[in-house]
Motif scaffolding. Structure first.
Motif, PDB file in Angstrom:
ATOM      1  N   PHE A  92       0.862  -1.184   0.000  1.00  0.00           N
ATOM      2  CA  PHE A  92       0.000   0.000   0.000  1.00  0.00           C
ATOM      3  C   PHE A  92       0.895   1.230   0.000  1.00  0.00           C
ATOM      4  CE2 PHE A  92      -2.733   3.371   1.386  1.00  0.00           C
ATOM      5  CZ  PHE A  92      -3.987   3.044   0.898  1.00  0.00           C
ATOM      6  N   SER A  93       0.665   2.126  -0.949  1.00  0.00           N
ATOM      7  CA  SER A  93       1.491   3.322  -1.061  1.00  0.00           C
ATOM      8  C   SER A  93       0.654   4.567  -0.797  1.00  0.00           C
ATOM      9  CB  SER A  93       2.130   3.406  -2.450  1.00  0.00           C
ATOM     10  OG  SER A  93       1.139   3.373  -3.451  1.00  0.00           O
ATOM     11  N   ILE A  94       1.199   5.460   0.012  1.00  0.00           N
ATOM     12  CA  ILE A  94       0.534   6.716   0.351  1.00  0.00           C
ATOM     13  C   ILE A  94       1.539   7.847   0.203  1.00  0.00           C
ATOM     14  CG2 ILE A  94       1.034   6.417   2.818  1.00  0.00           C
ATOM     15  CD1 ILE A  94      -1.612   7.864   3.401  1.00  0.00           C
ATOM     16  N   ALA A  95       1.074   8.985  -0.271  1.00  0.00           N
ATOM     17  CA  ALA A  95       1.965  10.137  -0.433  1.00  0.00           C
ATOM     18  C   ALA A  95       1.217  11.408  -0.084  1.00  0.00           C
ATOM     19  CB  ALA A  95       2.504  10.221  -1.856  1.00  0.00           C
ATOM     20  N   GLY A  96       1.967  12.403   0.301  1.00  0.00           N
ATOM     21  CA  GLY A  96       1.413  13.725   0.565  1.00  0.00           C
ATOM     22  C   GLY A  96       2.459  14.770   0.263  1.00  0.00           C
ATOM     23  N   THR A  97       2.024  15.996   0.081  1.00  0.00           N
ATOM     24  CA  THR A  97       2.981  17.081  -0.045  1.00  0.00           C
ATOM     25  C   THR A  97       3.629  17.314   1.319  1.00  0.00           C
ATOM     26  OG1 THR A  97       1.155  18.624   0.282  1.00  0.00           O
ATOM     27  CG2 THR A  97       1.827  18.188  -1.977  1.00  0.00           C
ATOM     28  N   ALA A  98       4.779  17.978   1.327  1.00  0.00           N
ATOM     29  CA  ALA A  98       5.568  18.107   2.558  1.00  0.00           C
ATOM     30  C   ALA A  98       4.762  18.706   3.696  1.00  0.00           C
ATOM     31  CB  ALA A  98       6.811  18.956   2.286  1.00  0.00           C
ATOM     32  N   ASN A  99       4.012  19.756   3.420  1.00  0.00           N
ATOM     33  CA  ASN A  99       3.279  20.424   4.495  1.00  0.00           C
ATOM     34  C   ASN A  99       2.063  19.656   4.972  1.00  0.00           C
ATOM     35  OD1 ASN A  99       4.872  22.606   5.098  1.00  0.00           O
ATOM     36  ND2 ASN A  99       4.013  23.890   3.486  1.00  0.00           N
ATOM     37  N   VAL A 100       1.555  18.740   4.154  1.00  0.00           N
ATOM     38  CA  VAL A 100       0.490  17.855   4.636  1.00  0.00           C
ATOM     39  C   VAL A 100       1.046  16.905   5.693  1.00  0.00           C
ATOM     40  CG1 VAL A 100      -1.071  15.992   3.976  1.00  0.00           C
ATOM     41  CG2 VAL A 100      -0.904  18.019   2.562  1.00  0.00           C
ATOM     42  N   TRP A 101       2.246  16.366   5.439  1.00  0.00           N
ATOM     43  CA  TRP A 101       2.883  15.505   6.444  1.00  0.00           C
ATOM     44  C   TRP A 101       3.137  16.290   7.727  1.00  0.00           C
ATOM     45  CZ3 TRP A 101       3.173  10.410   6.265  1.00  0.00           C
ATOM     46  CH2 TRP A 101       3.139   9.759   5.030  1.00  0.00           C
ATOM     47  N   ASP A 124       5.633   8.462   0.937  1.00  0.00           N
ATOM     48  CA  ASP A 124       6.500   9.415   0.238  1.00  0.00           C
ATOM     49  C   ASP A 124       6.012  10.841   0.436  1.00  0.00           C
ATOM     50  OD1 ASP A 124       8.301   7.561  -1.059  1.00  0.00           O
ATOM     51  OD2 ASP A 124       6.628   7.006  -2.353  1.00  0.00           O
ATOM     52  N   SER A 125       6.948  11.767   0.405  1.00  0.00           N
ATOM     53  CA  SER A 125       6.648  13.193   0.339  1.00  0.00           C
ATOM     54  C   SER A 125       6.969  13.647  -1.082  1.00  0.00           C
ATOM     55  CB  SER A 125       7.492  13.960   1.365  1.00  0.00           C
ATOM     56  OG  SER A 125       7.260  15.349   1.259  1.00  0.00           O
ATOM     57  N   LEU A 126       5.939  14.072  -1.815  1.00  0.00           N
ATOM     58  CA  LEU A 126       6.105  14.385  -3.234  1.00  0.00           C
ATOM     59  C   LEU A 126       5.456  15.717  -3.580  1.00  0.00           C
ATOM     60  CD1 LEU A 126       5.073  10.888  -4.691  1.00  0.00           C
ATOM     61  CD2 LEU A 126       7.408  11.727  -4.344  1.00  0.00           C
ATOM     62  N   ASP A 141      -1.361   4.472  -4.348  1.00  0.00           N
ATOM     63  CA  ASP A 141      -2.737   4.122  -3.986  1.00  0.00           C
ATOM     64  C   ASP A 141      -3.530   5.329  -3.508  1.00  0.00           C
ATOM     65  OD1 ASP A 141      -2.781   1.192  -4.340  1.00  0.00           O
ATOM     66  OD2 ASP A 141      -1.251   1.198  -2.792  1.00  0.00           O
ATOM     67  N   LEU A 142      -2.931   6.133  -2.628  1.00  0.00           N
ATOM     68  CA  LEU A 142      -3.669   7.218  -1.980  1.00  0.00           C
ATOM     69  C   LEU A 142      -2.766   8.424  -1.809  1.00  0.00           C
ATOM     70  CD1 LEU A 142      -6.175   8.268  -0.383  1.00  0.00           C
ATOM     71  CD2 LEU A 142      -5.185   7.178   1.649  1.00  0.00           C
ATOM     72  N   ALA A 143      -3.308   9.594  -2.119  1.00  0.00           N
ATOM     73  CA  ALA A 143      -2.565  10.842  -1.930  1.00  0.00           C
ATOM     74  C   ALA A 143      -3.399  11.798  -1.093  1.00  0.00           C
ATOM     75  CB  ALA A 143      -2.232  11.481  -3.272  1.00  0.00           C
ATOM     76  N   ILE A 144      -2.716  12.545  -0.234  1.00  0.00           N
ATOM     77  CA  ILE A 144      -3.361  13.553   0.591  1.00  0.00           C
ATOM     78  C   ILE A 144      -2.706  14.888   0.269  1.00  0.00           C
ATOM     79  CG2 ILE A 144      -4.058  14.188   2.926  1.00  0.00           C
ATOM     80  CD1 ILE A 144      -5.027  11.415   2.078  1.00  0.00           C
ATOM     81  N   LEU A 145      -3.512  15.871  -0.101  1.00  0.00           N
ATOM     82  CA  LEU A 145      -2.952  17.149  -0.510  1.00  0.00           C
ATOM     83  C   LEU A 145      -3.963  18.269  -0.308  1.00  0.00           C
ATOM     84  CD1 LEU A 145      -2.710  16.982  -4.425  1.00  0.00           C
ATOM     85  CD2 LEU A 145      -4.059  15.439  -3.047  1.00  0.00           C
ATOM     86  N   TYR A 146      -3.479  19.507  -0.395  1.00  0.00           N
ATOM     87  CA  TYR A 146      -4.328  20.667  -0.148  1.00  0.00           C
ATOM     88  C   TYR A 146      -5.094  21.107  -1.386  1.00  0.00           C
ATOM     89  CZ  TYR A 146      -1.806  21.186   4.269  1.00  0.00           C
ATOM     90  OH  TYR A 146      -1.272  20.963   5.505  1.00  0.00           O
TER      91      TYR A 146
END
Length: 282
Positions: A92-101, A124-126, A141-146
């Motif tokens: 399972f792969s998850i990523a977010g922008t730096a400030n979301v983390w 990952d931070s991308l 799989d999943l990304a969290i971003l603004y």
């Protein structure tokens, strides 16, 4: 194509020196030169210009670079996924922008690991563009971003809001004087618009960063002011190392989840996004 040719190309591009690239790859310099010639012959273009030990990418080399990196990254992900599948563990792969983390996702990620201890995780931070591309290529799989991506084949779901609070290391900071030592954090395009409406553009901003953690450390050690999420502030406000800026407006940031509607891990995605919603509401 032999992927070793691409690895050699990337290393020469990184070092801008055939000898250094050879040393890093544990090859002879002639072997590195031969590999680059092979790749150039295969593509029918020159990839490097060589002028008195000044090695630079040609226009063709510049165009090849992102493709070479993407191909090697995709191959590495495939190897990992195959190895994981052989061990009967689901990736399972998850990523977010730096400030979301920085703002909340790290805690949500740790909690999600406890929810699904048998998954094999990659986090990952991308950048936003990388995130969109990797979702479309099924590498994520999943990304969290603004800032929600507006792409037809990507499903976007709002998770909630984050309150960004104006704070300063100066206990006497007010809305009239707090920008003098302001650290501008790039919270995305919607934040930039709100910030420009609230504050005069005539005030010179000396410090900028894409990381809330960097801004926080700058404030604690050298002084300053910035917009930071509530979750990062509580201990520093309690210890009076940071102070709320009197009469300055808070700025609200919307947080989104992005994923493919027919993703293989859709059941896990639904549970994790639900958990992240609850975390933002707490």
């Amino acid at each position: 194509m032999d992927t070793e040719l691409l690895k050699t190309f990337i290393e020469v591009q990184r070092t801008r020196h055939f000898g250094n690239a050879a040393e890093n790859l544990y090859l002879t310099q002639s072997a590195v030169s031969f590999r680059i010639r092979q790749l150039e012959q295969y593509l029918g273009v020159n990839l490097f210009s060589r002028h008195r030990n000044n090695i630079q990418l040609t226009a063709a080399g510049e165009r090849l670079l992102p493709h070479a990196e993407a191909m090697l990254n995709a191959l590495q992900r495939a190897k990992q996924d195959v190895a994981v599948s052989a061990e009967l563990a689901q990736p399972f792969s998850i990523a977010g922008t730096a400030n979301v983390w920085d703002a909340f996702l790290l805690q949500g990620f740790v909690n999600s690991q406890h929810l699904f201890p048998n998954l094999c995780w990659r986090a990952d931070s991308l950048g936003r563009e990388q995130i969109v591309r990797q979702i479309q290529e099924r590498g994520l799989d999943l990304a969290i971003l603004y800032d929600a991506p507006k792409v037809d084949d990507i499903q976007v779901e709002k998770l909630g809001d984050i309150q960004l609070v104006p704070v300063s290391s100066n206990p006497g900071a007010s809305v009239e004087n707090w920008q003098k030592d302001h650290i501008y954090i790039d919270w995305g395009s919607s934040f930039n618009l709100q910030h420009s409406r609230l504050y005069s553009e005539s005030v010179a901003i000396k410090h900028r960063t894409t990381s809330a953690k960097i801004a926080l450390e700058m404030m604690l050690h050298s002084g300053g002011s910035a917009y930071l999420p509530k979750a990062m502030l509580q201990p520093h406000l309690a210890e009076q190392r940071l102070h709320l800026v009197a009469k300055a407006a808070m700025i609200t940031k919307e947080v989104y989840a992005a994923f493919l509607p027919k993703a293989a891990n859709l059941n896990h995605i639904i549970v994790i996004t639900s958990h992240l919603k609850q975390l933002l509401q707490s």
